[in-house]
Design a protein around this motif. Structure first.
Motif, PDB file in Angstrom:
ATOM      1  N   MET A  88      77.651   2.338  14.952  1.00  0.00           N
ATOM      2  CA  MET A  88      77.947   2.287  13.518  1.00  0.00           C
ATOM      3  C   MET A  88      77.632   3.627  12.849  1.00  0.00           C
ATOM      4  O   MET A  88      78.396   4.088  11.998  1.00  0.00           O
ATOM      5  N   SER A  89      76.517   4.254  13.206  1.00  0.00           N
ATOM      6  CA  SER A  89      76.164   5.519  12.556  1.00  0.00           C
ATOM      7  C   SER A  89      77.147   6.623  12.938  1.00  0.00           C
ATOM      8  O   SER A  89      77.543   7.428  12.088  1.00  0.00           O
ATOM      9  N   ARG A  99      76.624   9.763   4.384  1.00  0.00           N
ATOM     10  CA  ARG A  99      75.427  10.189   5.093  1.00  0.00           C
ATOM     11  C   ARG A  99      74.725   8.917   5.563  1.00  0.00           C
ATOM     12  O   ARG A  99      73.876   8.363   4.869  1.00  0.00           O
ATOM     13  N   ALA A 100      75.150   8.454   6.737  1.00  0.00           N
ATOM     14  CA  ALA A 100      74.616   7.227   7.318  1.00  0.00           C
ATOM     15  C   ALA A 100      73.429   7.581   8.201  1.00  0.00           C
ATOM     16  O   ALA A 100      73.529   8.442   9.072  1.00  0.00           O
ATOM     17  N   ALA A 101      72.319   6.914   7.960  1.00  0.00           N
ATOM     18  CA  ALA A 101      71.086   7.205   8.695  1.00  0.00           C
ATOM     19  C   ALA A 101      70.648   5.997   9.510  1.00  0.00           C
ATOM     20  O   ALA A 101      70.386   4.930   8.957  1.00  0.00           O
ATOM     21  N   LEU A 102      70.580   6.185  10.803  1.00  0.00           N
ATOM     22  CA  LEU A 102      70.052   5.174  11.703  1.00  0.00           C
ATOM     23  C   LEU A 102      68.535   5.206  11.586  1.00  0.00           C
ATOM     24  O   LEU A 102      67.912   6.243  11.843  1.00  0.00           O
ATOM     25  N   CYS A 103      67.950   4.098  11.169  1.00  0.00           N
ATOM     26  CA  CYS A 103      66.505   4.053  10.918  1.00  0.00           C
ATOM     27  C   CYS A 103      65.838   2.988  11.774  1.00  0.00           C
ATOM     28  O   CYS A 103      66.313   1.854  11.850  1.00  0.00           O
ATOM     29  N   ALA A 104      64.740   3.371  12.396  1.00  0.00           N
ATOM     30  CA  ALA A 104      63.996   2.461  13.258  1.00  0.00           C
ATOM     31  C   ALA A 104      62.692   1.993  12.630  1.00  0.00           C
ATOM     32  O   ALA A 104      62.033   1.109  13.161  1.00  0.00           O
ATOM     33  N   ASP A 105      62.314   2.603  11.510  1.00  0.00           N
ATOM     34  CA  ASP A 105      61.119   2.153  10.796  1.00  0.00           C
ATOM     35  C   ASP A 105      61.194   2.661   9.355  1.00  0.00           C
ATOM     36  O   ASP A 105      62.051   3.485   9.033  1.00  0.00           O
ATOM     37  N   PRO A 106      60.329   2.162   8.479  1.00  0.00           N
ATOM     38  CA  PRO A 106      60.396   2.545   7.071  1.00  0.00           C
ATOM     39  C   PRO A 106      60.208   4.043   6.805  1.00  0.00           C
ATOM     40  O   PRO A 106      60.796   4.564   5.855  1.00  0.00           O
ATOM     41  N   LEU A 111      62.454   9.156   4.689  1.00  0.00           N
ATOM     42  CA  LEU A 111      62.894  10.535   4.884  1.00  0.00           C
ATOM     43  C   LEU A 111      64.413  10.671   4.764  1.00  0.00           C
ATOM     44  O   LEU A 111      64.911  11.672   4.246  1.00  0.00           O
ATOM     45  N   ALA A 112      65.138   9.660   5.212  1.00  0.00           N
ATOM     46  CA  ALA A 112      66.596   9.683   5.090  1.00  0.00           C
ATOM     47  C   ALA A 112      67.023   9.745   3.627  1.00  0.00           C
ATOM     48  O   ALA A 112      67.970  10.452   3.279  1.00  0.00           O
ATOM     49  N   ARG A 113      66.323   9.034   2.775  1.00  0.00           N
ATOM     50  CA  ARG A 113      66.644   9.056   1.340  1.00  0.00           C
ATOM     51  C   ARG A 113      66.132  10.328   0.680  1.00  0.00           C
ATOM     52  O   ARG A 113      66.868  11.004  -0.017  1.00  0.00           O
ATOM     53  N   GLU A 114      64.854  10.661   0.904  1.00  0.00           N
ATOM     54  CA  GLU A 114      64.245  11.819   0.236  1.00  0.00           C
ATOM     55  C   GLU A 114      64.909  13.140   0.612  1.00  0.00           C
ATOM     56  O   GLU A 114      65.172  13.967  -0.249  1.00  0.00           O
ATOM     57  N   HIS A 115      65.153  13.327   1.886  1.00  0.00           N
ATOM     58  CA  HIS A 115      65.594  14.632   2.373  1.00  0.00           C
ATOM     59  C   HIS A 115      67.096  14.729   2.588  1.00  0.00           C
ATOM     60  O   HIS A 115      67.643  15.835   2.548  1.00  0.00           O
ATOM     61  N   ASN A 116      67.761  13.609   2.863  1.00  0.00           N
ATOM     62  CA  ASN A 116      69.177  13.653   3.237  1.00  0.00           C
ATOM     63  C   ASN A 116      70.094  12.903   2.287  1.00  0.00           C
ATOM     64  O   ASN A 116      71.297  12.884   2.505  1.00  0.00           O
ATOM     65  N   ASP A 117      69.534  12.273   1.267  1.00  0.00           N
ATOM     66  CA  ASP A 117      70.316  11.487   0.313  1.00  0.00           C
ATOM     67  C   ASP A 117      71.235  10.508   1.044  1.00  0.00           C
ATOM     68  O   ASP A 117      72.417  10.358   0.707  1.00  0.00           O
TER      69      ASP A 117
END
Length: 159
Positions: A88-89, A99-106, A111-117
């Motif tokens: 999916m990513s 800007r799709a971010a695969l996240c494995a923990d909070p 960081l995906a939101r703060e640094h990569n929007d």
């Protein structure tokens, strides 16, 4: 006094924004987690759009990315879920402005939101428990993009 203000800030930022739209998409391997996160999002008063799939019958994950991307580009935040989150990513990040971010923990979601929007949270149902997924989603919805030096980098990604 400072402790009281800090506590209040933590409480307020722990509550999702009830005026936002959240769009979901999954394949068969992400269906159960999608349904769970949709229910939680509705409890948080989000307007939820479900772009499918609507069962655990086998489907092709790339088919569920375009409708989510369309809604995200119109202003919603997105959530895509498959077995690992990898497919999916990859599919979502082929679209300009996504800007799709695969996240494995909070922390990854933060960081995906703060640094990569990041505007789409991608999760792997086979790799995360429901509670971990809820915490990733809560973080993704409540953390703002920092801008500043990160804005220049995001603009380079989108150009």
């Amino acid at each position: 006094m400072t402790e009281d203000i800090s506590t209040l800030i933590n409480i307020v930022t722990a509550l999702p924004n009830p005026k936002k739209t959240l769009v979901f998409g999954s394949d068969h391997a992400g269906f159960v987690l999608k349904e769970y996160l949709k229910t939680q999002s509705q409890a948080w008063s989000y307007n939820v759009i479900d772009c499918g799939t609507h069962s655990e019958d086998s489907v092709d994950y790339p088919d569920y990315v375009p409708p989510v991307v369309k809604e995200v580009l119109a202003g919603a935040r997105g959530v895509l879920i498959c077995g690992s989150g990898i497919g999916m990513s990859i599919a979502a990040n082929r679209y300009k402005g996504i800007r799709a971010a695969l996240c494995a923990d909070p922390l990854w979601a933060k960081l995906a939101r703060e640094h990569n929007d990041a505007n789409i949270l991608v999760l792997g149902e086979r790799l995360l428990g429901q509670q971990e997924a809820i915490e990733c989603l809560r973080t993704f919805l409540n953390i703002a993009f920092e801008g500043g030096r990160h804005l220049r980098r995001v603009e380079k990604i989108d150009s």
